[in-house]
Design an enzyme around this catalytic site. Structure first.
Site, short mmCIF file in Angstrom:
data_model
loop_
_atom_site.label_atom_id
_atom_site.label_comp_id
_atom_site.label_asym_id
_atom_site.label_seq_id
_atom_site.Cartn_x
_atom_site.Cartn_y
_atom_site.Cartn_z
NE ARG A 196 -3.55 2.14 2.88
CZ ARG A 196 -4.73 2.52 2.39
NH1 ARG A 196 -5.34 1.78 1.48
NH2 ARG A 196 -5.31 3.63 2.80
CB ILE A 229 -5.28 5.92 -1.05
CG1 ILE A 229 -5.29 4.39 -1.12
CG2 ILE A 229 -4.57 6.39 0.19
CD1 ILE A 229 -3.89 3.78 -1.16
CB SER A 230 -10.61 3.91 0.08
OG SER A 230 -11.32 4.58 -0.91
CD GLN A 231 -11.60 2.97 7.34
OE1 GLN A 231 -12.63 3.42 6.83
NE2 GLN A 231 -11.54 2.54 8.59
N PRO A 232 -8.09 1.30 4.43
CG PRO A 232 -5.98 0.75 5.29
CD PRO A 232 -7.03 1.83 5.31
#
Length: 237
Positions: A74, A100-103
């Site tokens: 990531r 970038i979205s939350q994992p």
């Protein structure tokens, strides 16, 4: 403190220190190689902790999704100045007003789409390419569209460097889809005949929607509350 949480704190501290440190003068090749190896190990620890504490602990169970989240680096999909935040439990800015979205959200959307290794997937909104890389680990082919050229170019470069030959980025308007490569077995953000759509819906208050077209009609499910940046490129009426 649980072992997973302790590991996460240690690994993220190492990542932060490595990401923020600035040594004067040139390093020898041996020192540079050692630093790179240490950073790699620290990111790997942070990634494992991310999956254990943020994703699996919240109910994501699909083995292929968990494996993909453990594998994809990531930190390669965020700007250098925020690398130390790559595995944190929140979205991270990637430039051009995007994130970038939350994992957990990446894992949730991937699991919700129920993608098989035979599937061809369309993603609308490539961003930095991280979600596309995760999809590339679980699907046969991934077609991903990004309207912001700078982000599309960056994602294309990162995906190529990491060897994702089954992920096909395109600079374009996601509202127009990618009909020449359809039909798709699953689509994230937009819909396709016979497939699923996993899409955040709303403005101030948003919810994740799972929409599936079946033989008996369209089935919609409203699931978890989320917060995404607005989609750009909507045609004017």
């Amino acid at each position: 403190m649980r072992f997973g949480n302790l590991t996460r704190l240690i690994s993220l501290s190492l990542v932060t220190a490595l990401g923020c440190a600035s040594e004067p003068g040139a390093q020898s090749p041996a020192v540079a190689a050692q630093d790179a190896a240490t950073a790699s190990d620290s990111f790997a620890l942070a990634r494992e902790a991310m999956v254990d504490d943020q994703i699996h602990a919240r109910g994501i169970k699909a083995p292929a999704v968990l494996t993909a989240m453990r594998k994809v680096p990531r930190h390669r999909f965020v700007p250098a100045e925020v690398t130390h935040m790559a595995y944190n439990d929140h979205a991270v800015p990637i430039g051009s007003g995007q994130t970038i979205s939350q994992p957990y959200i990446v894992a949730y959307m991937t699991e919700a789409a129920e993608i098989s290794p035979r599937d061809k997937v369309l993603e609308i909104g490539t961003g930095s390419g991280y979600q596309a890389a995760i999809l590339g680990e679980v699907a046969r082919e991934v077609y991903t569209i990004e309207i912001i050229p700078e982000l599309a170019d960056g994602a294309r470069k990162t995906l190529a460097e990491l060897g994702y030959t089954n992920v096909h980025p395109k600079t374009g308007n996601g509202y127009l889809g990618w009909p020449e490569n359809g039909p798709f077995d699953a689509i994230l953000v937009t819909a396709a005949p016979g497939g699923k759509m996993v899409i955040p819906v709303g403005e101030i208050v948003q919810n994740m929607m799972i929409i599936e077209k079946t033989a008996n009609g369209v089935v919609e499910r409203r699931t978890i509350p989320v917060r995404f940046v607005p989609m750009t490129g909507k045609p004017q009426r």
